[in-house]
Design a protein around this motif. Structure first.
Motif, PDB file in Angstrom:
ATOM      1  N   ALA A   2      36.708  37.665  30.475  1.00  0.00           N
ATOM      2  CA  ALA A   2      35.322  38.550  30.373  1.00  0.00           C
ATOM      3  C   ALA A   2      34.466  37.921  31.701  1.00  0.00           C
ATOM      4  O   ALA A   2      34.613  36.832  32.078  1.00  0.00           O
ATOM      5  N   PRO A   3      33.670  38.780  32.112  1.00  0.00           N
ATOM      6  CA  PRO A   3      32.583  38.486  33.424  1.00  0.00           C
ATOM      7  C   PRO A   3      31.648  37.284  32.722  1.00  0.00           C
ATOM      8  O   PRO A   3      31.013  37.604  31.580  1.00  0.00           O
ATOM      9  N   ILE A   4      31.200  36.290  33.639  1.00  0.00           N
ATOM     10  CA  ILE A   4      30.440  35.433  33.240  1.00  0.00           C
ATOM     11  C   ILE A   4      28.958  35.964  33.157  1.00  0.00           C
ATOM     12  O   ILE A   4      28.455  35.768  32.165  1.00  0.00           O
ATOM     13  N   ASN A   5      28.558  36.965  34.132  1.00  0.00           N
ATOM     14  CA  ASN A   5      27.102  37.425  33.848  1.00  0.00           C
ATOM     15  C   ASN A   5      27.142  38.106  32.550  1.00  0.00           C
ATOM     16  O   ASN A   5      25.854  38.057  31.939  1.00  0.00           O
ATOM     17  N   LEU A   6      27.954  38.850  32.232  1.00  0.00           N
ATOM     18  CA  LEU A   6      27.848  39.739  30.966  1.00  0.00           C
ATOM     19  C   LEU A   6      28.110  39.071  29.762  1.00  0.00           C
ATOM     20  O   LEU A   6      27.251  39.102  28.835  1.00  0.00           O
ATOM     21  N   SER A   7      28.995  38.270  29.827  1.00  0.00           N
ATOM     22  CA  SER A   7      29.459  37.509  28.627  1.00  0.00           C
ATOM     23  C   SER A   7      28.198  36.439  28.115  1.00  0.00           C
ATOM     24  O   SER A   7      27.752  36.235  26.894  1.00  0.00           O
ATOM     25  N   ASN A   8      27.590  35.820  29.126  1.00  0.00           N
ATOM     26  CA  ASN A   8      26.434  34.895  29.075  1.00  0.00           C
ATOM     27  C   ASN A   8      24.970  35.561  29.020  1.00  0.00           C
ATOM     28  O   ASN A   8      24.016  34.733  28.941  1.00  0.00           O
ATOM     29  N   GLY A   9      25.119  36.926  29.279  1.00  0.00           N
ATOM     30  CA  GLY A   9      23.896  37.782  29.165  1.00  0.00           C
ATOM     31  C   GLY A   9      23.728  38.609  28.041  1.00  0.00           C
ATOM     32  O   GLY A   9      23.616  38.088  26.772  1.00  0.00           O
ATOM     33  N   PRO A  10      24.074  39.868  28.056  1.00  0.00           N
ATOM     34  CA  PRO A  10      23.770  40.695  27.007  1.00  0.00           C
ATOM     35  C   PRO A  10      24.970  40.621  25.870  1.00  0.00           C
ATOM     36  O   PRO A  10      24.578  40.982  24.911  1.00  0.00           O
ATOM     37  N   PHE A  11      25.914  40.223  26.421  1.00  0.00           N
ATOM     38  CA  PHE A  11      26.975  40.210  25.296  1.00  0.00           C
ATOM     39  C   PHE A  11      26.806  38.649  24.748  1.00  0.00           C
ATOM     40  O   PHE A  11      27.584  38.359  23.744  1.00  0.00           O
ATOM     41  N   ARG A  12      25.966  37.803  24.915  1.00  0.00           N
ATOM     42  CA  ARG A  12      26.122  36.464  24.076  1.00  0.00           C
ATOM     43  C   ARG A  12      25.949  36.536  22.650  1.00  0.00           C
ATOM     44  O   ARG A  12      26.673  35.948  21.874  1.00  0.00           O
ATOM     45  N   HIS A  13      25.146  37.506  22.337  1.00  0.00           N
ATOM     46  CA  HIS A  13      24.841  37.682  20.760  1.00  0.00           C
ATOM     47  C   HIS A  13      26.224  38.158  20.178  1.00  0.00           C
ATOM     48  O   HIS A  13      26.459  38.233  18.748  1.00  0.00           O
ATOM     49  N   PHE A  14      27.062  39.017  20.765  1.00  0.00           N
ATOM     50  CA  PHE A  14      28.184  39.690  20.044  1.00  0.00           C
ATOM     51  C   PHE A  14      29.160  38.594  19.818  1.00  0.00           C
ATOM     52  O   PHE A  14      29.712  38.697  18.621  1.00  0.00           O
ATOM     53  N   TRP A  15      29.173  37.318  20.749  1.00  0.00           N
ATOM     54  CA  TRP A  15      30.354  36.512  20.475  1.00  0.00           C
ATOM     55  C   TRP A  15      29.929  35.749  19.179  1.00  0.00           C
ATOM     56  O   TRP A  15      30.746  35.671  18.214  1.00  0.00           O
ATOM     57  N   SER A  16      28.548  35.298  19.146  1.00  0.00           N
ATOM     58  CA  SER A  16      27.957  34.576  17.790  1.00  0.00           C
ATOM     59  C   SER A  16      28.200  35.291  16.497  1.00  0.00           C
ATOM     60  O   SER A  16      28.670  34.780  15.486  1.00  0.00           O
ATOM     61  N   SER A  17      27.597  36.477  16.612  1.00  0.00           N
ATOM     62  CA  SER A  17      27.790  37.418  15.437  1.00  0.00           C
ATOM     63  C   SER A  17      29.205  37.586  14.974  1.00  0.00           C
ATOM     64  O   SER A  17      29.511  37.728  13.745  1.00  0.00           O
ATOM     65  N   PHE A  18      30.223  37.686  15.845  1.00  0.00           N
ATOM     66  CA  PHE A  18      31.568  37.854  15.462  1.00  0.00           C
ATOM     67  C   PHE A  18      32.207  36.703  14.711  1.00  0.00           C
ATOM     68  O   PHE A  18      32.734  36.902  13.744  1.00  0.00           O
TER      69      PHE A  18
END
Length: 296
Positions: free
Chosen positions: A96-112
């Protein structure tokens, strides 16, 4: 033929046709017919038949001893494959892209991970397009249209790109009325967004600008910090600067010109079966992105 081998092993271990028929939930006549067919294919008698018992012939005993471990190994392999494909456990590898994953997607990973605690998540982050198959990844997040038909794809959402600057920078520099005005300004370039595209609202005529950055970096948060500090103009995805825009630390520039939108996809190898653990991650990403206002 594998079914007939399993049937033969079951008859030997059950000791009688009726017991085997009950265990396999098949009519005794069906078992007899299939046993006879197997013997015909092999060209030898496998069982001595009597009123009460069915005992292996010497050839049948040899055949049983050779087939039983093969069937057990096949059963274990099938069970292992079933567990790998259908259990909500194990490891999921994502590019995944750094900027996207550590930005808007950050909460997606933790909630999963909170929702599926038995699944291990490995993220390999890069703003460059990494080789999905070569990295042994199950899934990749890509920005922009995907043309490779060898990969399955699922649309996650769409983000608007915005041109921003701090109010302090704008107050000290010439006005910006069109893309040509950018030549008079200091520009912040955040890789991989290296082409700035604009469309005039009144004419729908697009223009592409190749910025020569006064400051260039491959990490968006540092670029946002530099824009907020008044270093220059920044062209980047709106989710990365939403807090700064809402607080007034940054403002959008050139309101008469429309910036581009970029579609975000999840992609995966179509040649591979998708395990359940990957499927639930994909569904989770889709659900979270659909519920996020900045991706729609």
């Amino acid at each position: 033929m594998l079914d007939d081998l399993a049937l033969f092993v079951c008859i030997v271990e059950a000791g009688s046709l009726s017991a085997a028929a009950k265990k396999m939930d098949l009519p005794a006549a069906t078992l007899t017919r299939r046993l006879q067919k197997l013997e015909q294919q092999l060209g030898c008698q496998l069982l001595h038949r009597s009123a009460r018992r069915m005992l292996p012939t010497p050839a049948g005993q040899q055949y049983y001893e050779q087939c039983r471990p093969l069937l057990q190994a096949l059963q274990q392999t099938t069970q292992s494959l079933d567990a790998n494909l259908n259990q909500l456990s194990g490891t999921v590898r994502v590019l995944a892209p750094i900027n996207l994953s550590n930005g808007p997607f950050r909460h997606f990973w933790s909630s999963f991970m909170l929702r599926y605690p038995e699944i291990k998540l490995e993220l390999q982050l890069s703003n460059h397009k990494e080789d999905l198959l070569g990295n042994g990844a199950d899934l990749a997040i890509r920005v922009g249209e995907q043309s490779d038909s060898s990969f399955g794809q699922r649309r996650l959402g769409e983000v608007r790109i915005v041109l921003t600057a701090s109010p302090d920078y704008l107050a000290k520099n010439p006005p910006i009325v069109n893309p040509s005005s950018l030549a008079q300004h200091k520009l912040i370039v955040a890789d991989p967004v290296t082409q700035w595209r604009f469309t005039e609202r009144s004419t729908s005529i697009p223009q592409t600008w190749l910025p020569q950055g006064h400051f260039r970096v491959n990490e968006i948060q540092l670029a946002v910090h530099m824009a907020r500090s008044g270093i220059g103009l920044l062209y980047c995805p709106k989710p990365q600067v939403i807090q700064e825009l809402e607080s007034g630390q940054l403002v959008t520039v050139m309101p008469d010109w429309e910036t581009e939108s970029r579609v975000i996809y999840a992609v995966w190898p179509q040649s591979q079966l998708m395990p359940a653990r990957v499927r639930v991650l994909l569904d989770h990403l889709v659900d979270c992105a659909m519920a996020h206002p900045l991706f729609n």
